[in-house]
Design an enzyme around this catalytic site. Structure first.
Site, mmCIF file in Angstrom:
data_model
loop_
_atom_site.group_PDB
_atom_site.id
_atom_site.type_symbol
_atom_site.label_atom_id
_atom_site.label_comp_id
_atom_site.label_asym_id
_atom_site.label_seq_id
_atom_site.Cartn_x
_atom_site.Cartn_y
_atom_site.Cartn_z
ATOM 1 N N TYR A 142 1.149 -1.277 0.103
ATOM 2 C CA TYR A 142 -0.053 0.107 0.014
ATOM 3 C C TYR A 142 0.789 0.572 -0.047
ATOM 4 C CZ TYR A 142 -3.360 3.851 1.337
ATOM 5 O OH TYR A 142 -4.128 4.804 1.438
ATOM 6 N N ASP A 234 8.900 2.557 0.345
ATOM 7 C CA ASP A 234 7.964 3.525 0.891
ATOM 8 C C ASP A 234 8.108 2.668 2.541
ATOM 9 O OD1 ASP A 234 6.006 4.456 2.377
ATOM 10 O OD2 ASP A 234 4.756 3.796 1.064
ATOM 11 N N LYS A 263 4.547 9.702 9.022
ATOM 12 C CA LYS A 263 4.120 8.952 10.492
ATOM 13 C C LYS A 263 5.144 10.230 10.985
ATOM 14 C CE LYS A 263 1.827 5.293 8.945
ATOM 15 N NZ LYS A 263 -0.035 5.431 9.430
#
Length: 446
Positions: A142, A234, A263
């Protein structure tokens, strides 16, 4: 537990927000509880119910909800000095310098506002730098809500996975099963001259936490080098959580060309970043011709929160603490599953964890090399049947997790991610007593 206030808030939300939420993963049945405030490693909902929090904002809250004094002071100071300026500030330079000092692959960084924005920009940069169009992603990986990676299918037979995306986008996206080195070689043999980049999470973090088998990332690195493609990690989830300040790429010893962050690098505030070799990242405008810009990019409050969070983690043994708690939790879960659900699999590393409701995993994790989370170790009894791809996770008992297990844990005061696929996390505010409490809840709910 009483949830009258959450139910009333949900009824109001349904009238003004699609599905009553602003992110689809927050939707739970019959309705989500609404959080009023955080407290260390806990959250308290609108009805006063208190939960052990292992969601932690889906990963950003390495330190928990009560920011240490240096972080809190930096945030308050920046907010008091003015929200933002539309001009550079010193703190964004300092955060970029911190990232460069600690992350092996990063020489320059461009800050953006979300993980999705980071991966969108990284894909555009890779295509411009190589002069090619095709992107390779992992099945079950994702990379945010972007058109280039919201695809389904195998190899070059892909289609958009969401309405609203023209089929032409998927034509430029190829997929691989994670951990399948032979499939990667075959894909490059057929399309290598057209591949701009391979975009992968070092660990699948949105599909149950799947570790790489030994040599898989090295194979991707070699294929990219041989064909002039870029390797993009990622690390929106794993960055500054797995592998500490060196991130997962340091832990695994593989150096990508570009890395996306989110994050934790923003300390709990909206953030994203693209880092990598100077010759590539300098292709962004105004140094180069690849357009990238954003009103809130490098926001001073976010930059201060991220910088002070990482400094605090570096100076206060935060990683030793959270990783130790993570190992204690995963080892305890392994022992519980050995007695109650031996077909299920404990996954995770460092301060990440999950129990995957696998249906047919053979052997046992308890007492073996993977007794504190699946490591894809060939010496483990379960190696041949443990999850190695996103498809393996998808075959697990997802409905049982959502319909039965998640509500049972909630009623026992433990807040987990609402589906089987999302990662769960430990923070610095958690204690050994919290871990033991969570293990008792797992034992009862399972």
């Amino acid at each position: 537990m009483n949830h009258e206030q959450s139910r009333a808030l949900y009824d109001r939300a349904l009238s003004v927000m699609p599905g009553g939420v602003n992110s689809s993963v927050r939707a739970t049945q019959p309705y989500p509880f609404f959080v009023e405030r955080g407290d260390g490693g806990h959250v308290i909902d609108a009805d006063g119910n208190r939960y052990l929090d292992f969601v932690l904002g889906y990963g950003p809250l390495l330190l928990g909800h009560d920011l240490p004094e240096p972080v809190q002071s930096a945030v308050q100071q920046r907010a008091a000095e003015g929200p933002m300026y539309g001009a550079p500030t010193e703190v964004e330079v300092e955060l970029a310098e911190f990232v460069r000092r600690h992350v092996p692959s990063v020489e320059m960084t461009r800050f953006v506002n979300s993980g999705t924005e980071a991966t969108v920009s990284a894909v555009r940069l890779a295509r411009a730098y190589t002069g090619r169009d095709k992107i390779v992603v992992m099945q079950g990986g994702y990379h945010g809500a972007q058109e280039s990676t919201l695809v389904e299918g195998e190899g070059d037979h892909t289609a958009p996975s969401s309405p609203g995306i023209p089929p032409e986008f998927a034509e430029h996206t190829l997929t691989l099963p994670f951990n399948d080195a032979e499939a990667a070689r075959e894909l490059f043999a057929e399309h290598g001259d057209d591949i701009a980049a391979v975009l992968t999470e070092p660990i699948l973090g949105n599909y149950g936490i799947v570790h790489p088998v030994e040599g898989y990332h090295e194979t991707l690195r070699e294929l990219c080098d041989d064909h002039g493609s870029l390797l993009i990690f990622d690390e929106v989830i794993t960055g500054f959580r797995v592998g500490g300040l060196q991130c997962a790429q340091g832990k695994f010893g593989v150096t990508p060309d570009l890395t996306t962050f989110g994050k934790i690098v923003g300390g709990g505030f909206p953030v994203g970043a693209i880092g990598g070799r100077s010759e590539i990242v300098e292709q962004f405008t105004p140094a180069g011709d690849v357009f990238q810009s954003g009103t809130f990019s490098g926001h001073p409050v976010t930059m201060a929160a991220g910088l002070e969070t990482l400094r605090y983690a570096a100076e206060n043994d935060v990683y030793d603490h959270v990783n130790g708690l993570g190992e204690r939790l995963r080892a305890g879960l392994t022992d519980i599953l050995a007695d109650q659900a031996p077909e299920y699999t404990v996954v995770g590393t460092d301060s990440m964890f999950k129990v995957v409701f696998t249906r047919d995993a053979d052997g046992t994790q308890a007492g073996g090399p993977c007794d504190a989370g699946c490591r894809q170790d060939p010496d483990c009894e379960r190696f041949d049947t443990c999850p190695k791809t996103g498809a393996d996770i998808k075959r697990a008992e997802t409905e049982r997790w959502q319909r039965l297990f998640w509500p049972a844990m909630k009623e026992r005061g433990v807040f987990l991610t609402a589906n089987q696929f999302e990662s769960q996390f430990v923070c610095d505010a958690h204690t050994e007593a919290d871990i033991d409490e969570a293990l008792e809840a797992y034992k009862e709910a399972l």
